[in-house]
Scaffold this active site. Structure first.
Site, PDB file in Angstrom:
ATOM      1  N   HIS A  12       1.337  -1.265   0.110  1.00  0.00           N
ATOM      2  CA  HIS A  12      -0.539   0.280   0.313  1.00  0.00           C
ATOM      3  C   HIS A  12       1.022   1.013  -0.136  1.00  0.00           C
ATOM      4  O   HIS A  12       0.499   2.596  -0.248  1.00  0.00           O
ATOM      5  CB  HIS A  12      -1.074   0.117   0.808  1.00  0.00           C
ATOM      6  N   ARG A  13       2.253   0.888   0.229  1.00  0.00           N
ATOM      7  CA  ARG A  13       3.237   2.685   0.404  1.00  0.00           C
ATOM      8  C   ARG A  13       3.900   2.720  -1.202  1.00  0.00           C
ATOM      9  O   ARG A  13       4.659   3.695  -1.324  1.00  0.00           O
ATOM     10  CB  ARG A  13       4.155   2.376   1.235  1.00  0.00           C
ATOM     11  N   GLY A  14       3.304   1.246  -2.101  1.00  0.00           N
ATOM     12  CA  GLY A  14       4.485   1.658  -3.535  1.00  0.00           C
ATOM     13  C   GLY A  14       3.162   2.539  -4.678  1.00  0.00           C
ATOM     14  O   GLY A  14       1.991   2.986  -3.389  1.00  0.00           O
ATOM     15  N   SER A 108       2.698  -7.638 -14.772  1.00  0.00           N
ATOM     16  CA  SER A 108       3.679  -7.245 -15.768  1.00  0.00           C
ATOM     17  C   SER A 108       3.653  -7.149 -17.170  1.00  0.00           C
ATOM     18  O   SER A 108       2.925  -7.490 -17.614  1.00  0.00           O
ATOM     19  CB  SER A 108       4.827  -6.796 -15.267  1.00  0.00           C
ATOM     20  N   SER A 109       3.792  -6.365 -18.061  1.00  0.00           N
ATOM     21  CA  SER A 109       3.459  -6.900 -18.927  1.00  0.00           C
ATOM     22  C   SER A 109       5.555  -6.982 -19.538  1.00  0.00           C
ATOM     23  O   SER A 109       5.136  -7.737 -21.068  1.00  0.00           O
ATOM     24  CB  SER A 109       3.334  -4.212 -19.967  1.00  0.00           C
ATOM     25  N   CYS A 110       5.322  -6.959 -18.812  1.00  0.00           N
ATOM     26  CA  CYS A 110       6.672  -7.396 -19.391  1.00  0.00           C
ATOM     27  C   CYS A 110       7.042  -8.896 -19.120  1.00  0.00           C
ATOM     28  O   CYS A 110       8.074 -10.145 -19.644  1.00  0.00           O
ATOM     29  CB  CYS A 110       8.016  -7.115 -18.420  1.00  0.00           C
ATOM     30  N   TYR A 137      12.320 -11.480 -13.690  1.00  0.00           N
ATOM     31  CA  TYR A 137      11.345 -10.667 -13.046  1.00  0.00           C
ATOM     32  C   TYR A 137       9.924 -11.387 -13.470  1.00  0.00           C
ATOM     33  O   TYR A 137       9.241 -11.342 -13.347  1.00  0.00           O
ATOM     34  CB  TYR A 137      11.338  -9.268 -13.294  1.00  0.00           C
ATOM     35  N   LYS A 141       6.098 -12.895 -11.734  1.00  0.00           N
ATOM     36  CA  LYS A 141       5.109 -12.875 -12.695  1.00  0.00           C
ATOM     37  C   LYS A 141       4.619 -13.313 -12.956  1.00  0.00           C
ATOM     38  O   LYS A 141       3.335 -13.828 -13.081  1.00  0.00           O
ATOM     39  CB  LYS A 141       4.654 -11.454 -13.293  1.00  0.00           C
ATOM     40  N   PRO A 164      -1.155  -4.664 -15.712  1.00  0.00           N
ATOM     41  CA  PRO A 164      -0.762  -3.065 -15.872  1.00  0.00           C
ATOM     42  C   PRO A 164       0.357  -2.384 -17.613  1.00  0.00           C
ATOM     43  O   PRO A 164       1.449  -3.575 -16.783  1.00  0.00           O
ATOM     44  CB  PRO A 164      -0.681  -2.293 -14.675  1.00  0.00           C
ATOM     45  N   THR A 165       0.252  -1.976 -17.832  1.00  0.00           N
ATOM     46  CA  THR A 165       1.453  -1.093 -18.303  1.00  0.00           C
ATOM     47  C   THR A 165       2.088  -0.318 -17.886  1.00  0.00           C
ATOM     48  O   THR A 165       2.447  -0.464 -16.594  1.00  0.00           O
ATOM     49  CB  THR A 165       0.878  -0.660 -20.223  1.00  0.00           C
ATOM     50  N   TRP A 203      19.168   6.815 -22.448  1.00  0.00           N
ATOM     51  CA  TRP A 203      20.539   5.693 -22.536  1.00  0.00           C
ATOM     52  C   TRP A 203      18.874   4.867 -24.154  1.00  0.00           C
ATOM     53  O   TRP A 203      18.292   5.280 -24.024  1.00  0.00           O
ATOM     54  CB  TRP A 203      19.294   4.824 -21.390  1.00  0.00           C
ATOM     55  N   ARG A 210       7.170   2.670 -26.528  1.00  0.00           N
ATOM     56  CA  ARG A 210       6.534   2.297 -25.421  1.00  0.00           C
ATOM     57  C   ARG A 210       5.340   3.192 -24.793  1.00  0.00           C
ATOM     58  O   ARG A 210       4.789   3.959 -25.285  1.00  0.00           O
ATOM     59  CB  ARG A 210       7.507   2.867 -24.134  1.00  0.00           C
TER      60      ARG A 210
END
Length: 306
Positions: A12-14, A108-110, A137, A141, A164-165, A203, A210
């Site tokens: 909840h803090r993220g 995650s979209s990854c 990661y 997921k 989520p994207t 970079w 994206r």
């Protein structure tokens, strides 16, 4: 989801978890059970078991995760795999054991293959190789998604997974070593403006495409799906349009008011060539993102840096 229901938001803090908490609070929900990582180590099986035994939440938003950009994902591969697997395993299993009415797992979209057709449809999961830089990661997921599916199939649990994207917004991480591309660019351009620098280095080649969604749109979608979606299949959450990293950098440059030039460090990795979510599924369910990228970045910049 009843207004007086007991709701546990893991993480909840993220950035994502805090946005979900804000959204639910604004809708009149107030029976939350919230624990910081210091109060409850989600990697600790017995601690999570004791927490569920004591609190018995009715609804769970699983937004807790170890997250980072390309550099962090590629450097701390073992940490990303181990810690995310432990967090997910503990929460999903205890949600089953303690009869949670509904759980939402944020992926995650990854998770999608590096060279999957664009835009990314939900059914492309596990149809090809992953992008190597964030493979650990992504595998964690994917395991979370499959856990939710498996607990649904074996135990009839109402566990759903959303993808989520790329997110930005309130609560983002601006550490240049660990942040994602958008907050990193905002900080780089802001500091370059203050220091009267002649250029900002970005970079990669600037060519990868994206998609970026404001975290408040994500929270809106999550609450919408928690109320309206009960199917086993994953659901993409995104805005349905993308832009190149170069275009993004130019947009941030304009918003920040930096007048120098852009330089691209092509020795740095680009990551996946393109990662656009197909959002037709959630759009057909009746939800669409509402915050434009320019307005969202402007608000974030003014709130955080001005």
């Amino acid at each position: 989801m009843e207004k007086n229901a007991k709701i546990y938001i893991a993480g909840h803090r993220g950035m994502a978890g805090s946005a979900i908490l804000r959204k639910l609070t604004n809708e009149g929900y107030q029976n939350f059970v919230l624990k910081t990582s210091n109060e409850l180590d989600l990697r600790n099986q017995s601690a999570v078991e004791a927490f569920f035994e004591q609190e018995k939440p009715e609804y769970v938003f699983l937004a807790a995760a170890k997250v980072g950009g390309i550099l962090a994902n590629n450097t701390y591969r073992a940490d990303f795999l181990y810690e995310n697997l432990m967090i997910q395993n503990n929460i999903i299993h205890q949600s089953y054991v303690h009869n949670v009415k509904k759980l939402m797992f944020l992926g995650s979209s990854c998770i999608y293959p590096k060279l999957a057709p664009q835009p990314l449809k939900e059914e492309y999961l596990l149809t090809g190789e992953l992008e190597s830089t964030n493979e650990s990661y992504a595998i964690a997921k994917i395991a979370g998604i499959k856990m939710c599916e498996s607990y649904r199939l074996q135990y009839n649990c109402n566990f759903i997974s959303v993808m989520p994207t790329n997110l930005y917004g309130e609560g983002d991480n601006y550490d240049l070593q660990k942040s994602h591309v958008l907050p990193a660019l905002i900080r780089k351009f802001h500091e370059a403006k203050l220091q009267n620098s002649h250029f900002v280095e970005v970079w990669g080649t600037g060519t990868p495409l994206r998609e970026f969604m404001n975290v408040d749109d994500l929270a809106d979608a999550c609450v919408f799906l928690m109320k309206n979606y009960d199917q086993p299949e994953i659901v993409n959450i995104g805005v349905g349009e993308d832009l190149s990293i170069k275009e993004l950098a130019l947009l941030v440059k304009e918003i920040v008011g930096f007048t120098g030039e852009l330089r691209f460090d092509t020795s740095k990795p680009d990551g996946t060539p393109r990662k656009l979510m197909d959002t037709s599924k959630i759009n057909n369910l009746g939800w669409k993102a509402s915050i434009s990228l320019k307005d969202g970045i402007k608000k974030v910049y003014e709130t955080k840096f001005l």
